[in-house]
Design an enzyme around this catalytic site. Structure first.
Site, PDB file in Angstrom:
ATOM      1  N   THR A   3       0.845  -1.209   0.000  1.00 49.24           N
ATOM      2  CA  THR A   3       0.000   0.000   0.000  1.00 49.24           C
ATOM      3  C   THR A   3       0.873   1.250   0.000  1.00 49.24           C
ATOM      4  O   THR A   3       0.662   2.177  -0.803  1.00 49.24           O
ATOM      5  CB  THR A   3      -0.957  -0.008   1.215  1.00 49.24           C
ATOM      6  OG1 THR A   3      -1.801  -1.155   1.104  1.00 49.24           O
ATOM      7  CG2 THR A   3      -1.798   1.248   1.274  1.00 49.24           C
TER       8      THR A   3
ATOM      9  N   ASN B  76      -5.227 -10.027  -7.945  1.00 49.06           N
ATOM     10  CA  ASN B  76      -5.387 -10.738  -6.667  1.00 49.06           C
ATOM     11  C   ASN B  76      -6.690 -11.530  -6.589  1.00 49.06           C
ATOM     12  O   ASN B  76      -6.795 -12.480  -5.829  1.00 49.06           O
ATOM     13  CB  ASN B  76      -5.292  -9.767  -5.494  1.00 49.06           C
ATOM     14  CG  ASN B  76      -6.182  -8.563  -5.659  1.00 49.06           C
ATOM     15  OD1 ASN B  76      -6.106  -7.861  -6.661  1.00 49.06           O
ATOM     16  ND2 ASN B  76      -7.041  -8.323  -4.689  1.00 49.06           N
TER      17      ASN B  76
ATOM     18  N   GLN C  49       1.187  -9.811  -5.830  1.00 53.42           N
ATOM     19  CA  GLN C  49       0.822 -11.229  -5.959  1.00 53.42           C
ATOM     20  C   GLN C  49       1.812 -12.006  -6.839  1.00 53.42           C
ATOM     21  O   GLN C  49       1.562 -13.167  -7.158  1.00 53.42           O
ATOM     22  CB  GLN C  49      -0.604 -11.366  -6.538  1.00 53.42           C
ATOM     23  CG  GLN C  49      -1.687 -10.765  -5.677  1.00 53.42           C
ATOM     24  CD  GLN C  49      -1.930 -11.539  -4.374  1.00 53.42           C
ATOM     25  OE1 GLN C  49      -1.490 -12.675  -4.211  1.00 53.42           O
ATOM     26  NE2 GLN C  49      -2.625 -10.916  -3.432  1.00 53.42           N
TER      27      GLN C  49
ATOM     28  N   SER D  30       4.828  -6.807  -1.330  1.00 54.83           N
ATOM     29  CA  SER D  30       4.371  -6.907   0.050  1.00 54.83           C
ATOM     30  C   SER D  30       4.897  -8.195   0.669  1.00 54.83           C
ATOM     31  O   SER D  30       4.658  -9.281   0.134  1.00 54.83           O
ATOM     32  CB  SER D  30       2.838  -6.936   0.002  1.00 54.83           C
ATOM     33  OG  SER D  30       2.317  -7.241   1.254  1.00 54.83           O
ATOM     34  N   GLY D  31       5.603  -8.085   1.799  1.00 59.74           N
ATOM     35  CA  GLY D  31       6.228  -9.263   2.404  1.00 59.74           C
ATOM     36  C   GLY D  31       5.253 -10.340   2.844  1.00 59.74           C
ATOM     37  O   GLY D  31       5.528 -11.539   2.700  1.00 59.74           O
ATOM     38  N   HIS D  32       4.089  -9.921   3.372  1.00 63.38           N
ATOM     39  CA  HIS D  32       3.210 -10.944   3.963  1.00 63.38           C
ATOM     40  C   HIS D  32       2.546 -11.837   2.919  1.00 63.38           C
ATOM     41  O   HIS D  32       1.908 -12.829   3.266  1.00 63.38           O
ATOM     42  CB  HIS D  32       2.177 -10.310   4.903  1.00 63.38           C
ATOM     43  CG  HIS D  32       1.070  -9.547   4.257  1.00 63.38           C
ATOM     44  ND1 HIS D  32      -0.143 -10.122   3.991  1.00 63.38           N
ATOM     45  CD2 HIS D  32       0.980  -8.262   3.836  1.00 63.38           C
ATOM     46  CE1 HIS D  32      -0.941  -9.213   3.444  1.00 63.38           C
ATOM     47  NE2 HIS D  32      -0.280  -8.081   3.336  1.00 63.38           N
TER      48      HIS D  32
ATOM     49  N   THR E 291      12.593   5.100  11.249  1.00 68.26           N
ATOM     50  CA  THR E 291      13.503   4.054  11.736  1.00 68.26           C
ATOM     51  C   THR E 291      13.154   2.722  11.079  1.00 68.26           C
ATOM     52  O   THR E 291      11.987   2.359  10.972  1.00 68.26           O
ATOM     53  CB  THR E 291      13.386   3.938  13.274  1.00 68.26           C
ATOM     54  OG1 THR E 291      13.683   5.214  13.826  1.00 68.26           O
ATOM     55  CG2 THR E 291      14.339   2.902  13.833  1.00 68.26           C
TER      56      THR E 291
ATOM     57  N   CYS F  45      -9.165  -6.962   1.261  1.00 70.77           N
ATOM     58  CA  CYS F  45      -9.345  -5.541   1.609  1.00 70.77           C
ATOM     59  C   CYS F  45     -10.779  -5.085   1.430  1.00 70.77           C
ATOM     60  O   CYS F  45     -11.182  -4.078   1.984  1.00 70.77           O
ATOM     61  CB  CYS F  45      -8.432  -4.671   0.759  1.00 70.77           C
ATOM     62  SG  CYS F  45      -6.734  -5.033   1.062  1.00 70.77           S
TER      63      CYS F  45
HETATM   64  N1  PLP Z   1      -1.796  -4.952  -4.282  1.00 71.81           N
HETATM   65  C1  PLP Z   1      -2.283  -6.206  -4.390  1.00 71.81           C
HETATM   66  C2  PLP Z   1      -2.450  -6.819  -5.750  1.00 71.81           C
HETATM   67  C3  PLP Z   1      -2.622  -6.918  -3.237  1.00 71.81           C
HETATM   68  O1  PLP Z   1      -3.117  -8.143  -3.350  1.00 71.81           O
HETATM   69  C4  PLP Z   1      -2.431  -6.295  -1.969  1.00 71.81           C
HETATM   70  C5  PLP Z   1      -2.822  -6.994  -0.728  1.00 71.81           C
HETATM   71  O2  PLP Z   1      -3.952  -7.317  -0.501  1.00 71.81           O
HETATM   72  C6  PLP Z   1      -1.932  -4.989  -1.919  1.00 71.81           C
HETATM   73  C7  PLP Z   1      -1.615  -4.360  -3.104  1.00 71.81           C
HETATM   74  C8  PLP Z   1      -1.703  -4.284  -0.605  1.00 71.81           C
HETATM   75  O3  PLP Z   1      -0.620  -4.881   0.090  1.00 71.81           O
HETATM   76  P1  PLP Z   1      -0.284  -4.573   1.622  1.00 71.81           P
HETATM   77  O4  PLP Z   1      -1.159  -5.478   2.415  1.00 71.81           O
HETATM   78  O5  PLP Z   1       1.159  -4.922   1.775  1.00 71.81           O
HETATM   79  O6  PLP Z   1      -0.510  -3.136   1.874  1.00 71.81           O
END
Ligand code: PLP
Length: 380
Positions: A73, A151, A179, A199-201, A237, A325
């Site tokens: 994000t 996604n 993704q 995005s790491g997670h 930081t 989301c």
């Molecule tokens: N872009 C895509 C295609 C995603 O699937 C996601 C996560 O749901 C994001 C952006 C946002 O990622 P983050 O959770 O790291 O803010």
């Protein structure tokens, strides 16, 4: 989570055990601020930069081209708003109707402040028309921002062709690869991409850490001011434990994915087969030719996808009706709307996303439970 059959990897992947193990010491003994001058801090700074190097190698970029952020994000905000700020004479951005809510939300805000926004259409299978993309890029365009992998549907855009086109037209190309990173991303050294968010997670790191690749020479203003962190381009930081964990998670994913991907794809296809065989009035969303390996988006006619997700939750299967989301939004998915999915089907959407630890047994059991859940919800 552990006792569940987890089919929501596109929302988040479980924390990689190797990443968890390595981050521990940076929450304990090695918790110095990397900007400090004493020995422990220097050591932490060294480890932090080694993590950058490790990640840069995985992505095929130079360490100096990789910036750490709080996740995709922030990276997407930085890429789009930072590019506009660096090119004030250009007042237009180009993106698509099927982007993640982050990009669409930024676009809406920019439009209110006078930026021209072009939202490219997709066809019924979620594909872009390259001629329409070319026609949208002109001298007033600061940036084209498109996702690598959708996604919700798993459909992948042709990043090579889009990047070549952007380059020909002299437009900065940003890719939302949230993704794609950790799931077969080619080396960025050979790709015509200027900026890339991740995005790491999504690949086994903790939540709240990610990055932005900024190709050498690409002008982009900071989004977060305040300090000399990240060579003065992103204040704050450093999230040392998160970044170290992310480097281990990415290295692990990059090593495993080429061997695991054929199995992930086979299991996804098997789940699709179980559903299509047992349930009439079902349609697959997205182009099956350009779809990635782990995502299955289906629509059932005449039922509410949310109801099936909740029923499956009680049966210990975790899945989604669309993106995480927008899981609490009432309306249908904007991605399926953009693809023109029929009114009878659009509310009955379910997304199953598999990971490298999904087993054949998971899929056989989940398949049975999904069929039961859909039948149950149809009856009520
Ligand atoms: N872009 C895509 C295609 C995603 O699937 C996601 C996560 O749901 C994001 C952006 C946002 O990622 P983050 O959770 O790291 O803010």
């Amino acid at each position: 989570m552990r006792s569940r059959i987890y089919l929501d990897y596109n929302a988040t992947a479980p924390l990689c055990p190797l990443a968890a193990e390595h981050m521990q010491q940076y929450l304990g003994d090695r918790d110095a601020n990397p900007s400090a001058l004493y020995l422990e801090a220097e050591q932490v700074r060294g480890d932090f930069e080694s993590a950058r190097l490790k990640m840069a190698r995985c992505l095929g970029v130079r360490p100096g081209e990789l910036y750490f952020t709080s996740g995709a994000t922030e990276s997407i905000n930085w890429a789009i708003r930072g590019t506009l700020a660096a090119n004030p004479e250009r007042r237009k951005i180009v993106t698509s109707r099927v982007e993640h809510a982050v990009t669409l939300d930024i676009a809406r805000h920019l439009e209110r402040s006078g930026i021209e926004v072009v939202l490219l259409e997709v066809d019924s299978r979620g594909r872009l028309n390259l001629d329409e993309v070319a026609a949208a890029l002109d001298d007033n365009t600061a940036l084209v921002s498109l996702m690598w992998t959708n996604n919700e549907t798993g459909v992948e855009f042709d990043i090579q062709a889009l990047g070549n086109m952007a380059r020909e037209k002299g437009v900065i190309f940003h890719v939302d690869a949230a993704q794609k990173v950790g799931k077969g991303l080619p080396s960025l050294a050979s790709m015509p991409v200027d900026l890339l968010s991740f995005s790491g997670h999504k690949f086994g790191a903790p939540k709240g850490v990610g990055g932005l690749f900024i190709k050498n020479g690409v002008g982009i203003r900071p989004l977060i001011w305040g300090g000399q962190h990240e060579t003065g381009r992103r204040g704050g930081t450093e999230n040392v434990a998160g970044v170290i964990a992310m480097s281990f998670a990415l290295a692990h994913a990059v090593e495993r994915w080429p061997h695991a991907a054929p199995t992930v794809r086979r299991l996804r296809d098997r789940l699709e087969e179980i559903i299509l065989t047992a349930l009439p009035n079902t349609q697959i969303n997205g182009d099956t030719e350009t779809r990635n390996d782990n995502t299955l988006s289906v629509c059932f006619s005449g039922i509410e996808g949310h109801g099936v997700v909740l029923t499956l939750s009680q049966m210990s299967v975790a899945c989604a009706s669309g993106s995480a989301c927008t899981a609490h939004d009432e309306g249908p998915s904007h991605v399926l709307e953009a693809m023109g999915v029929d009114g009878a089907y659009i509310h009955g959407a379910l997304r199953f996303s598999l990971g490298m630890d999904t087993t054949a047994e998971d899929i056989e059991t989940a398949g049975r439970l999904i069929v039961d859940a859909v039948r149950h919800v149809s009856r009520i």
